[in-house]
Write an enzyme that holds these catalytic residues in place. Structure first.
Site, PDB file in Angstrom:
ATOM      1  N   THR A 377     -14.318 -45.323-100.393  1.00 33.15           N
ATOM      2  CA  THR A 377     -14.102 -45.487 -98.975  1.00 33.15           C
ATOM      3  C   THR A 377     -13.392 -46.980 -99.048  1.00 33.15           C
ATOM      4  O   THR A 377     -13.419 -47.541-100.459  1.00 33.15           O
ATOM      5  CB  THR A 377     -15.675 -45.768 -98.599  1.00 33.15           C
ATOM      6  OG1 THR A 377     -16.196 -44.618 -98.121  1.00 33.15           O
ATOM      7  CG2 THR A 377     -15.547 -46.442 -96.950  1.00 33.15           C
ATOM      8  N   THR A 395     -12.456 -43.154 -94.885  1.00 32.99           N
ATOM      9  CA  THR A 395     -12.720 -42.686 -96.256  1.00 32.99           C
ATOM     10  C   THR A 395     -12.498 -41.133 -96.130  1.00 32.99           C
ATOM     11  O   THR A 395     -12.223 -40.523 -95.413  1.00 32.99           O
ATOM     12  CB  THR A 395     -14.347 -42.827 -96.308  1.00 32.99           C
ATOM     13  OG1 THR A 395     -14.785 -42.374 -97.462  1.00 32.99           O
ATOM     14  CG2 THR A 395     -14.922 -41.859 -95.548  1.00 32.99           C
ATOM     15  N   ASN A 397     -14.586 -39.707 -98.287  1.00 36.09           N
ATOM     16  CA  ASN A 397     -16.164 -39.584 -98.953  1.00 36.09           C
ATOM     17  C   ASN A 397     -16.119 -40.225-100.329  1.00 36.09           C
ATOM     18  O   ASN A 397     -15.592 -41.199-100.623  1.00 36.09           O
ATOM     19  CB  ASN A 397     -16.708 -38.305 -98.709  1.00 36.09           C
ATOM     20  CG  ASN A 397     -18.254 -38.324 -99.095  1.00 36.09           C
ATOM     21  OD1 ASN A 397     -18.909 -39.614 -99.017  1.00 36.09           O
ATOM     22  ND2 ASN A 397     -18.915 -37.335 -99.464  1.00 36.09           N
ATOM     23  N   SER A 448     -22.998 -41.327 -91.373  1.00 40.57           N
ATOM     24  CA  SER A 448     -22.186 -42.081 -92.113  1.00 40.57           C
ATOM     25  C   SER A 448     -23.063 -43.588 -92.487  1.00 40.57           C
ATOM     26  O   SER A 448     -24.068 -43.918 -91.773  1.00 40.57           O
ATOM     27  CB  SER A 448     -20.949 -42.590 -91.516  1.00 40.57           C
ATOM     28  OG  SER A 448     -20.227 -43.542 -92.308  1.00 40.57           O
ATOM     29  N   SER A 449     -22.830 -44.202 -93.564  1.00 42.42           N
ATOM     30  CA  SER A 449     -23.117 -45.652 -93.719  1.00 42.42           C
ATOM     31  C   SER A 449     -22.165 -46.662 -93.314  1.00 42.42           C
ATOM     32  O   SER A 449     -22.319 -47.916 -93.501  1.00 42.42           O
ATOM     33  CB  SER A 449     -23.591 -45.796 -95.085  1.00 42.42           C
ATOM     34  OG  SER A 449     -24.764 -44.573 -95.363  1.00 42.42           O
ATOM     35  N   GLY A 469     -18.771 -48.288-100.673  1.00 39.38           N
ATOM     36  CA  GLY A 469     -19.995 -48.084-101.426  1.00 39.38           C
ATOM     37  C   GLY A 469     -20.956 -47.092-100.868  1.00 39.38           C
ATOM     38  O   GLY A 469     -21.972 -47.244-101.270  1.00 39.38           O
ATOM     39  N   GLY A 470     -20.686 -46.017 -99.857  1.00 45.11           N
ATOM     40  CA  GLY A 470     -21.660 -45.143 -99.639  1.00 45.11           C
ATOM     41  C   GLY A 470     -22.766 -45.703 -98.980  1.00 45.11           C
ATOM     42  O   GLY A 470     -22.678 -46.720 -98.228  1.00 45.11           O
TER      43      GLY A 470
HETATM   44  N1  GLY Z   1     -18.875 -41.061 -96.583  1.00 45.50           N
HETATM   45  C1  GLY Z   1     -19.685 -42.317 -96.803  1.00 45.50           C
HETATM   46  C2  GLY Z   1     -20.145 -42.680 -95.611  1.00 45.50           C
HETATM   47  O1  GLY Z   1     -19.558 -42.465 -94.482  1.00 45.50           O
HETATM   48  O2  GLY Z   1     -21.150 -43.183 -95.304  1.00 45.50           O
END
Ligand code: GLY
Length: 564
Positions: A377, A395, A397, A448-449, A469-470
């Site tokens: 991301t 992102t 992902n 999402s985060s 960083g997910g």
């Molecule tokens: N793909 C990671 C997020 O959107 O949190």
């Protein structure tokens, strides 16, 4: 003291009456310097070439939104692991003139033909890798729509000239850094499964620092998009190439899906924290709610008194994170499909109840899950000389998304479908579990985060920040906010501090190198794993200066400021 003030005012009066001309120029200089301070501008992004492009737009009179669009297209070329045309994201922006703060949700949507159990076998078992590395892994991309909307609505410069530098970078190529060369080599197996990805992103004996990465098809695609507008991507030649590839190869994504892509304008989630207002993304991101929830809990304590990264500090942080991620798993999903109890989760009352439970040491119960992949991301922050601010995270992902390029497009496709809950309780690539709130449904957006943030002080942007960083995005950004607001650190100091991450499940505390005594202390009731956390790109607008900083956890980032 009063005497001193009197003395100064008397001296000033004498000075003005004796030297009126000099006094006049000194006063003029004072006002001039306060005025030109607002002429400052800055960009912080993942790649130096993208930052330079953004700065040039600002130098030449473009606003923050123009610069953001140019940076986003540039990152799609020079940062192919996360910058994208084939993915999606969130843009949080503040408009100085109207004092409006709003967000654009241009994240991917599930194809119309997708269904809840699409990643499960006949016995209901989740099929490994299907949501990450297959033709089924992609959601309908939103980035091109997001950038055209932002430009049309808030920009001042013709989008063609914002895309042009990226066309050149793709056509002529750019020199790979050591990090990028190694990173491409690391994913050779993934690229080798797709004809076009193999051709562009692999080299017989591997890439080395300084190799020029040319992306001819991407250059042609960008050129068509610049010429024909966003319809090129959603119904034109590019759309047809993408849809045909998916149909031929057994995917679900169709021309109709591309035709029907619609972004959303969402009110950000904002919360008050001490003297600041923190704004971030509303669902379908979990970022805004989780950040406000955690900050509400932490507001009960004077953090600067207990000390940065002290035992007490880490304990309260871990507990607050634990509760926020537990709620994330249960209550968060696309708000058009699931009623998210946003008001409850972001209320001070709810946070105070959690704080009481934390004091009684009542932690939510848990079972363990695994984390399969590392994260990607990318985030950038921009302010212009008028005070407009953009905080953008987007992102594919995981790194390079699905690794699939529809033939002839040069566009790497996302694997965002993995951000859905493939099955309640089944962990995604980040070990995040979900419930029905985040189940797969046609046209729905996965949770999402991503947490682009703008912090306000006295109604003006103060800190613009965000991170890749997910699942670790939220906690990385949180610690940046705390370092700046509670501990008054500079951006550089803040970035040098060790970060921690805890997400309820798995029951593992991730940390960057902490002192031995802290490790001994935390080891007593947590499994610990040492790893890098986040990659922050921030801008800080303190009264007398403007700072921009790109985290050094990864090379290649660049932050530039012009301070006048
Ligand atoms: N793909 C990671 C997020 O959107 O949190």
């Amino acid at each position: 003291m009063e005497k001193g003030i009197l003395k100064i005012s008397q001296i000033s009066k004498i000075f003005i009456s004796k030297y009126p001309v000099i006094a006049f120029f000194l006063i003029l200089l004072f006002f001039h310097s306060s005025f030109v301070k607002s002429e400052s501008y800055a960009v912080a992004s993942r790649h130096h070439l993208a930052t330079d492009i953004g700065m040039k737009v600002l130098e030449e009179g473009g606003n923050a939104i123009d610069a953001a669009v140019a940076v986003a297209f540039a990152l799609a070329v020079v940062n192919p692991s996360a910058g994208n045309l084939g993915g999606g994201g969130f843009m949080l922006l503040h408009l100085a003139e109207t004092k409006e703060t709003l967000s654009i949700d241009y994240r991917e949507r599930a194809p119309k033909k997708s269904f809840e159990t699409m990643f499960q076998d006949n016995s209901g078992k989740v099929i490994k890798g299907l949501s990450l590395n297959s033709i089924l892994a992609s959601g309908v991309p939103g980035t091109v729509s997001g950038m055209f909307y932002a430009s049309r609505k808030f920009g001042t410069i013709d989008i063609k000239s914002l895309i042009n530098p990226s066309i050149n970078l793709a056509k002529e190529g750019f020199a790979l850094s050591d990090f990028q060369a190694k990173n491409l080599n690391k994913y050779k197996k993934k690229f080798s499964k797709n004809k076009e990805a193999k051709k562009i992103f692999t080299k017989t004996n591997g890439f080395s620092k300084g190799d020029i990465l040319v992306q001819t098809n991407l250059a042609s695609t960008l050129k068509r998009i610049a010429q024909n507008g966003e319809k090129e991507f959603y119904s034109g030649e590019t759309a047809k190439k993408i849809a045909d590839f998916f149909q031929i190869n057994g995917g679900l994504l169709s021309l109709e899906d591309l035709n029907q892509f619609e972004l959303r304008i969402l009110d950000p989630v904002c919360g008050n924290y001490r003297v600041y207002t923190i704004c971030s993304m509303a669902p379908p991101s979990s970022g805004g709610i989780a950040l406000v929830q955690i900050l509400n809990i932490l507001e009960n304590i004077n953090l600067s008194e207990i000390g940065h990264n002290s035992k007490e500090y880490l304990k309260i942080l871990i507990s607050a994170m634990d509760y926020a991620y537990k709620d994330r798993a249960k209550y968060l999903g696309d708000p058009d499909y699931f009623k998210v109890p946003q008001d409850l989760l972001t209320s001070k009352k709810y946070a105070n109840e959690i704080y009481k439970k934390i004091q009684e040491k009542k932690l939510p119960s848990k079972v363990n899950v695994n984390i399969i992949e590392s994260e990607e991301t990318t985030h950038f922050s921009i302010v212009d000389k008028w005070g407009n601010a953009v905080s953008n995270t987007y992102t594919l992902n995981t790194a390079y998304g699905s690794g699939i390029i529809p033939t002839g497009t040069g566009i790497l496709m996302n694997n965002e479908m993995d951000d859905f809950s493939s099955k309640p309780g089944h962990p995604n690539a980040y070990g995040l579990v979900g419930s029905v709130a985040n189940k797969i449904e046609p046209k729905k957006t996965p949770l999402s985060s991503m947490s682009p943030v703008i912090v306000f002080r006295d109604g003006k942007p103060y800190l613009i920040t965000g991170s890749p960083g997910g699942s670790t995005i939220i906690t990385s950004v949180l610690q940046e906010i705390l370092n700046i607001l509670d501990f008054q650190m500079s951006l550089e100091e803040s970035s040098k501090k060790s970060r921690i991450h805890f997400q309820h499940l798995p029951d593992i505390l991730f940390h960057e190198q902490l002192d031995d005594d802290l490790i001994e202390f935390l080891k007593k009731d947590k499994k610990l794993i040492n790893r890098k956390l986040g990659e922050i790109h921030s801008i800080l607008l303190r009264k007398d200066n403007i700072q921009a900083f790109s985290d050094k956890r990864r090379p290649d980032g660049k932050a530039s400021t012009v301070y006048k």
